[in-house]
Design an enzyme around this catalytic site. Sequence first.
Site, PDB file in Angstrom:
ATOM      1  CB  CYS A  34      42.304 -11.686  -3.568  1.00 34.73           C
ATOM      2  SG  CYS A  34      42.955 -10.274  -4.463  1.00 34.73           S
ATOM      3  CB  CYS A  52      44.146 -13.062  -6.556  1.00 29.89           C
ATOM      4  SG  CYS A  52      44.970 -12.188  -5.201  1.00 29.89           S
TER       5      CYS A  52
END
Length: 428
Positions: free
Chosen positions: A63, A66
Amino acid sequence: MRKRSISAGFLFSAIITFSLLPIYADEHKFSIDGKVIDLDESNFDSAISSFDYVFVDFYAPWCGHCKRLSPELDKAAAALAELEKPIVIAKVDADKYRRIGDKYEIDGFPTLKLFMHGVPVDYNGPRKADLLVRFLKKFVAPDVSILDSDIAISNFVEAAGPHFPIYVGFGMNESIISKFAIEYKRKAWFSVAKDFSDKVMESYDFDKVPALVSLHPTYDEKSIFYGPFDDQFLEEFIKQNLFPLCLPINSDTLKMLRDEKRKIVLTFVEDENDDKTKKLIKLLKAAASANRDYLFAYAGLLQFQDFVETFEISTKTKLPKMAVWDGNEEYFNVIDSESIGEDDQGSEITRFLEGYKEGRTVSKKISGPSFMQFLNSMMGFKLIFLVVFIIAVMMIIHTLGKSDEDDASERPLRPDSSEVERSGDKED
């Protein structure tokens, strides 16, 4: 002799087992050292129960959001560890450790939760390190701060910062607002000033006590409540002042509307930073002050195009334009009173509100995803794996079908004896 040796062996094994227990337990002891803790299925529950406050980042290695969040959490961890009531930051790969992800219903990355005494609370605040620290400090602060001097009041307001509304009760007992301070702790700061000067009364613009003052430092707004201080009227004042008079809609403030029950008087503008827009916002604030039953907000096409376009607005639409939104899928246009001209805008705003209250409206559905779908537009990993699974199945079916065709083309027209025998067996 054999029985003795078995007993001795069993005793030896038991001694070894019990001697290793402290070492195993030590593996699940954590310290507050200002660093982000990595968690997995073996130590997650232990970590949550070891600290009063644990801020958990449920992430996935692939991600992008993230990856950008990770260094911010590293910076924040050191500051949060130094609080009087420290907050520990931890992270868990919820894509890999699905049991944890499923338990806490993680369907998008990153998902942030603050565990307070083991109870998870969703975090939807900012993600920059300094702002994140300011937000999380509020969760470990007293429900109601008691202020005993002018300096204490000033320090409290400064420490609270601009990101939440602030309520200061003057000449009040903390028990009057403690109930609502607990209920709305995630959304506002609460305090009671026990001792203050006439200078403070002048500064905060109230002339008698008891009085409850609400502040919105970011928007330079304040409101005074003199009672009655029963639950119904007090909560109504607190709820209405959780938002500024006219809320700018963006990706952050949109999340604040999750629990809002009032209809939203929404004004669409081309550029929210334009001088003409700023003048219009002042008029909208005046209307909002006189119509507290509604939440007033505005959104700029230039700043938040994806959101604005769901209301059938494009660069060709005449702006400013108003609508009343239910906060989810439905909104209402007022017949012959949608667009706001440049002349006498205050009267046009009034006419729009009157038309809505009288029912001269057209109901419509937003053209894009619903409010909740818009907030969760990031595709969750469950959906990703479902799509991948379906594609994989289709590829396998296609491959098997192709293999059958190839086998059929290579098979001789006259079957050999083994094939005849097999077909004969099947008939039997």
